[in-house]
Design an enzyme around this catalytic site. Structure first.
Site, PDB file in Angstrom:
ATOM      1  N   LYS A   1      -3.528  -4.677  -2.262  1.00  0.00           N
ATOM      2  CA  LYS A   1      -2.554  -4.289  -3.278  1.00  0.00           C
ATOM      3  C   LYS A   1      -1.268  -5.037  -2.962  1.00  0.00           C
ATOM      4  O   LYS A   1      -0.758  -4.942  -1.847  1.00  0.00           O
ATOM      5  CB  LYS A   1      -2.313  -2.783  -3.216  1.00  0.00           C
TER       6      LYS A   1
ATOM      7  N   SER B   1      -9.626  -0.530   1.598  1.00  0.00           N
ATOM      8  CA  SER B   1     -11.083  -0.659   1.414  1.00  0.00           C
ATOM      9  C   SER B   1     -11.353  -1.136  -0.006  1.00  0.00           C
ATOM     10  O   SER B   1     -10.649  -0.760  -0.942  1.00  0.00           O
ATOM     11  CB  SER B   1     -11.809   0.669   1.598  1.00  0.00           C
TER      12      SER B   1
ATOM     13  N   ASP C   1      -2.132  12.822 -10.153  1.00  0.00           N
ATOM     14  CA  ASP C   1      -2.516  11.884 -11.215  1.00  0.00           C
ATOM     15  C   ASP C   1      -4.012  11.599 -11.186  1.00  0.00           C
ATOM     16  O   ASP C   1      -4.443  10.466 -11.374  1.00  0.00           O
ATOM     17  CB  ASP C   1      -1.722  10.575 -11.079  1.00  0.00           C
TER      18      ASP C   1
ATOM     19  N   GLU D   1      -9.825   6.710 -13.857  1.00  0.00           N
ATOM     20  CA  GLU D   1      -9.432   5.379 -13.336  1.00  0.00           C
ATOM     21  C   GLU D   1      -9.126   5.433 -11.839  1.00  0.00           C
ATOM     22  O   GLU D   1      -9.171   4.417 -11.159  1.00  0.00           O
ATOM     23  CB  GLU D   1      -8.175   4.862 -14.061  1.00  0.00           C
TER      24      GLU D   1
ATOM     25  N   ASP E   1      -4.856   5.695  -5.500  1.00  0.00           N
ATOM     26  CA  ASP E   1      -3.588   5.693  -6.239  1.00  0.00           C
ATOM     27  C   ASP E   1      -2.740   6.931  -5.931  1.00  0.00           C
ATOM     28  O   ASP E   1      -2.688   7.883  -6.698  1.00  0.00           O
ATOM     29  CB  ASP E   1      -3.836   5.589  -7.741  1.00  0.00           C
TER      30      ASP E   1
HETATM   31  C1  LIG Z   1      -6.344   2.704  -9.525  1.00  0.00           C
HETATM   32  C2  LIG Z   1      -6.106   1.290  -9.084  1.00  0.00           C
HETATM   33  N1  LIG Z   1      -7.333   0.498  -9.341  1.00  0.00           N
HETATM   34  C3  LIG Z   1      -8.044   0.068  -8.280  1.00  0.00           C
HETATM   35  N2  LIG Z   1      -7.523   0.290  -7.066  1.00  0.00           N
HETATM   36  C4  LIG Z   1      -8.227  -0.065  -5.944  1.00  0.00           C
HETATM   37  C5  LIG Z   1      -9.485  -0.692  -6.005  1.00  0.00           C
HETATM   38  C6  LIG Z   1     -10.049  -0.976  -7.289  1.00  0.00           C
HETATM   39  C7  LIG Z   1     -11.279  -1.628  -7.465  1.00  0.00           C
HETATM   40  C8  LIG Z   1     -11.753  -1.878  -8.748  1.00  0.00           C
HETATM   41  C9  LIG Z   1     -13.000  -2.595  -8.904  1.00  0.00           C
HETATM   42  C10 LIG Z   1     -13.879  -2.970  -7.919  1.00  0.00           C
HETATM   43  N3  LIG Z   1     -14.921  -3.630  -8.498  1.00  0.00           N
HETATM   44  N4  LIG Z   1     -14.688  -3.676  -9.809  1.00  0.00           N
HETATM   45  C11 LIG Z   1     -13.511  -3.058 -10.091  1.00  0.00           C
HETATM   46  C12 LIG Z   1     -11.039  -1.441  -9.877  1.00  0.00           C
HETATM   47  C13 LIG Z   1      -9.830  -0.803  -9.736  1.00  0.00           C
HETATM   48  C14 LIG Z   1      -9.302  -0.572  -8.451  1.00  0.00           C
HETATM   49  C15 LIG Z   1     -10.163  -0.975  -4.719  1.00  0.00           C
HETATM   50  O1  LIG Z   1     -11.280  -1.531  -4.652  1.00  0.00           O
HETATM   51  N5  LIG Z   1      -9.545  -0.630  -3.571  1.00  0.00           N
HETATM   52  C16 LIG Z   1      -8.319  -0.057  -3.503  1.00  0.00           C
HETATM   53  C17 LIG Z   1      -7.616   0.236  -4.691  1.00  0.00           C
HETATM   54  C18 LIG Z   1      -6.337   0.788  -4.712  1.00  0.00           C
HETATM   55  C19 LIG Z   1      -5.644   1.093  -3.464  1.00  0.00           C
HETATM   56  C20 LIG Z   1      -4.158   1.208  -3.676  1.00  0.00           C
HETATM   57  C21 LIG Z   1      -3.661   2.025  -4.741  1.00  0.00           C
HETATM   58  C22 LIG Z   1      -3.544   2.444  -3.219  1.00  0.00           C
HETATM   59  C23 LIG Z   1      -4.915   0.699  -9.799  1.00  0.00           C
HETATM   60  C24 LIG Z   1      -5.198   0.686 -11.314  1.00  0.00           C
HETATM   61  C25 LIG Z   1      -3.691   1.527  -9.479  1.00  0.00           C
HETATM   62  C26 LIG Z   1      -4.721  -0.715  -9.318  1.00  0.00           C
END
Ligand SMILES: C[C@@H](Nc1nc2c(c3cc(-c4cn[nH]c4)ccc13)C(=O)N=C/C2=C\CC1CC1)C(C)(C)C
Length: 328
Positions: free
Chosen positions: A60, A111, A156, A160, A174
Site C-alpha cells: 500500500k 499480505s 467500515d 470490498e 482497511d
Molecule cells: C480494501 C483495499 N483493497 C485491497 N486491499 C488489499 C489487498 C487487495 C487485493 C485485491 C486483489 C487481489 N487479487 N485480486 C484483487 C483487491 C483489493 C485489495 C491485498 O491483497 N492485501 C492488502 C490490502 C490492503 C491492506 C491495506 C489497507 C491496509 C483498498 C480498496 C482499500 C485498497
C-alpha cells in the site's frame, strides 16, 4: 561451559543475501512492483514481488503530500497502530510485514490476498449457498471477536474489505476508519471528527458505499462494537440474497430505509439465515444479538444461534473452505 564456548565460531560460507533476505530496512528497490490491485481514498495497493525471496506481497503506497493536504495523517497513524496490534493474530486479517518511506511516499508491505475481494465471488454465482454463507459468516465473526476483544471497532466492514487468501480463507482489511477504544473499553466510542470528516464531503453527502452504515452513526454519530454487528448482518444478507439489504439510487432514500429498517427478505431466503439477519439488523444497538455478550470473551450468543449449527469455530482456519456454488 555453555555450547557457544565449546564450538569455534565458523564464518558462514554461503552468501547470506541468497539464503536469507537482508534484515536491513527495506526500500522500494527490494521489490518489483506489479499491477494496481486496489485503490483507497488516498492510497494505491500494488502487487509486488520481493527480489530476495520472490514472495508476493501487497504494498500500500500513500502519497505524503496528499495525506497532509487531506488532513489524513491521523488515519494513517491509526491504521498502522491497528495493524501492529493485529501482528499476533493467526487468522482473519491481512498482516503488516514492514513499512518504509522515501521522500514522497509511505510504503506498507502487507499480505497479498490472492483471491481478492469477497464481492466478485458473490456476484459470480449470484449468491452463496447456505454452507458457504455459514462458513464465511463464521470466519468474519471470528475476526470480529478478535478485533473487539482488543477494543478495536472496524467501522467500515463491507464486501470490498473482506478479502480472500490463496486458500479462500477470510482476510479482513482497511483499518483506516477503525476506532481503538482506549482506557475505558466499556463506553461506546463516540465518533470523532475524523469519522465525520470521512463521511461528509463538502457536498454533505457520504463518501464511498454507505450501504452498511449503522442507524446509530446516522442518528447521533456514535459507534460501538454493535455497529460492526449491524454490518455483519448486512454481509450475511448479501451472501444469501446476492444484494445488500438497503438499496436505493438515492443515498438519502437509502438512509431513510436504514432508519426505518425497511428491507425485505426475498423468497427462498433460508429460514435460519433470515432469523439470524433479523437479530442483527436491529435499530437499537444494545438489542442486537451479541451486543450484551461479555466484552473480550467472543460472541457466545451469536455462535449459539441455530444458523451456525454444526460450525466448529475453533478449527475454522484449518478447515478447507466449502466450494462456492450458486444458491436461490
Ligand atoms: C480494501 C483495499 N483493497 C485491497 N486491499 C488489499 C489487498 C487487495 C487485493 C485485491 C486483489 C487481489 N487479487 N485480486 C484483487 C483487491 C483489493 C485489495 C491485498 O491483497 N492485501 C492488502 C490490502 C490492503 C491492506 C491495506 C489497507 C491496509 C483498498 C480498496 C482499500 C485498497
Amino acid at each position: 561451559a555453555s555450547p557457544s564456548t565449546l564450538a569455534p565460531r565458523v564464518p558462514p560460507t554461503t552468501n547470506p543475501s541468497l539464503t536469507n533476505p537482508p534484515t536491513h530496512k527495506r526500500t522500494p528497490k527490494d521489490f518489483i512492483f506489479g499491477k494496481v490491485i486496489g485503490e483507497g481514498s488516498f492510497s494505491t495497493v500494488y502487487i509486488a514481488k520481493d527480489i530476495h525471496t520472490s514472495k508476493e506481497y501487497a504494498i500500500k503506497v500513500c502519497d505524503k503530500s496528499h495525506i497532509i493536504k487531506q488532513k489524513k495523517t491521523e488515519y494513517v497513524k491509526r491504521e498502522k497502530e491497528v495493524l501492529n496490534m493485529l501482528a499476533d493474530a493467526k487468522h482473519s486479517f491481512v498482516r503488516l510485514f514492514c513499512t518504509f518511506q522515501d521522500a514522497e511516499r509511505l510504503y506498507f508491505v502487507m499480505s497479498y490476498a490472492k483471491n481478492g475481494e469477497l464481492l466478485p465471488h458473490i456476484n459470480k454465482v449470484g449468491s452463496f449457498d447456505i454452507e458457504c454463507t455459514k462458513f464465511y459468516s463464521a470466519e468474519i465473526l471470528r475476526g470480529l471477536e478478535y478485533l473487539h476483544g482488543l477494543g478495536i471497532i472496524h467501522r467500515d466492514l463491507k464486501p470490498e474489505n473482506i478479502l480472500l487468501d490463496d486458500k479462500m480463507h477470510v482476510l479482513i482489511t482497511d483499518f483506516g476508519c477503525a476506532k481503538i477504544l482506549k482506557d475505558d473499553p466499556e463506553t461506546p466510542a463516540d465518533a470523532d471528527a475524523q469519522q465525520q470528516q470521512r463521511f461528509r464531503e463538502r457536498s454533505g453527502s457520504f463518501v464511498g458505499t454507505a450501504q452498511y452504515v449503522s442507524p446509530e452513526l446516522l442518528i447521533n454519530n456514535s459507534v460501538s462494537r454493535a455497529s460492526d454487528l449491524w454490518a455483519l448482518g448486512c454481509l450475511v444478507y448479501q451472501m444469501v440474497a446476492g444484494l445488500p439489504p438497503f438499496r436505493s439510487r438515492s443515498e438519502y432514500v437509502m438512509f431513510q430505509k436504514i432508519l426505518k429498517l425497511e428491507y425485505d427478505i426475498p423468497d427462498g431466503f433460508c429460514e435460519l439465515a433470515r432469523s439470524f439477519v433479523n437479530q442483527l439488523l436491529v435499530l437499537e444497538p444494545t438489542q442486537r444479538l451479541g451486543a450484551l455478550d461479555e466484552h473480550g470473551a467472543g460472541y457466545p450468543s451469536i455462535r449459539a444461534h441455530p444458523f451456525f449449527e454444526g460450525v466448529d469455530f475453533e478449527t475454522l482456519h484449518e478447515q478447507t473452505p466449502p466450494p462456492i456454488y450458486p444458491y436461490l
